[in-house]
Design a protein around this motif. Structure first.
Motif, mmCIF file in Angstrom:
data_model
loop_
_atom_site.group_PDB
_atom_site.id
_atom_site.type_symbol
_atom_site.label_atom_id
_atom_site.label_comp_id
_atom_site.label_asym_id
_atom_site.label_seq_id
_atom_site.Cartn_x
_atom_site.Cartn_y
_atom_site.Cartn_z
ATOM 1 N N SER A 1 -11.751 -49.639 -4.522
ATOM 2 C CA SER A 1 -10.426 -49.413 -3.484
ATOM 3 C C SER A 1 -10.299 -47.847 -3.400
ATOM 4 O O SER A 1 -10.201 -46.795 -4.354
ATOM 5 N N LYS A 2 -9.245 -48.236 -2.669
ATOM 6 C CA LYS A 2 -9.097 -46.931 -1.398
ATOM 7 C C LYS A 2 -8.117 -47.227 -1.037
ATOM 8 O O LYS A 2 -8.307 -47.690 0.377
ATOM 9 N N GLU B 1 -18.086 -51.323 -2.893
ATOM 10 C CA GLU B 1 -16.574 -50.229 -2.490
ATOM 11 C C GLU B 1 -15.374 -50.510 -3.450
ATOM 12 O O GLU B 1 -14.658 -51.449 -3.576
ATOM 13 N N GLU C 1 -7.254 -54.547 0.384
ATOM 14 C CA GLU C 1 -6.301 -53.511 0.509
ATOM 15 C C GLU C 1 -5.284 -54.109 1.578
ATOM 16 O O GLU C 1 -3.611 -53.300 0.562
ATOM 17 N N ARG D 1 -13.368 -54.895 1.660
ATOM 18 C CA ARG D 1 -12.247 -53.404 1.228
ATOM 19 C C ARG D 1 -10.580 -53.503 2.267
ATOM 20 O O ARG D 1 -9.840 -53.503 1.425
ATOM 21 N N THR E 1 -6.656 -46.383 6.107
ATOM 22 C CA THR E 1 -6.318 -44.991 6.918
ATOM 23 C C THR E 1 -5.218 -45.756 7.644
ATOM 24 O O THR E 1 -5.322 -47.150 8.045
#
Length: 130
Positions: A54-55, A52, A126, A122, A58
């Motif tokens: 990094s992003k 997974e 984050e 994830r 939301t």
């Protein structure tokens, strides 16, 4: 890539090529990093296809975490008492496995430990980075 193709001398935590086999368990070997003292098995972790990456979070993920941010916080004093009863945190190195949002890691740091955390979720990772 299978286990025979991987160089387990590369530490899975710090990335240095400083790990040496320490314990033969028959069907696997425990390696110990001479740089950071991390112990790990000669098993492959997730591949780049399943990792997974990094992003950014939301708004929905952030709201979810914020509704659960205090979940488990009542356990921190008990955990801290247990740790301090057994270890002098001043200048020690600590690894919080399953670090969540990093709250306990922060408490350890506040007491003088050099604390790092590993978190498989994830969105929790984050959020902690933010």
């Amino acid at each position: 890539m299978d286990r025979s193709e991987y160089n387990f001398q590369r530490c899975k935590l710090c990335g240095e090529i400083a790990a040496k086999p320490a314990y033969d368990l028959g069907n696997s070997i425990i390696y110990v990093c001479q740089n950071c003292d991390f112990h790990f098995l000669n098993q492959l972790d997730c591949t780049t296809e399943s990792f997974e990456a990094s992003k950014p979070l939301t708004d929905e993920s952030r709201k979810y975490i914020e509704t659960r941010i205090h979940e488990g916080a009542h356990l921190h004093p008990t955990r801290m008492n247990l740790v301090q009863k057994n270890i002098d945190l001043n200048n020690c190195k600590a690894l919080d496995i399953g670090a969540g949002l990093g709250q306990f890691q922060q408490l350890l740091s506040n007491q003088g430990a050099e604390a790092q955390g590993i978190e498989p979720s994830r969105i929790r990772r984050e959020y902690a980075r933010e």
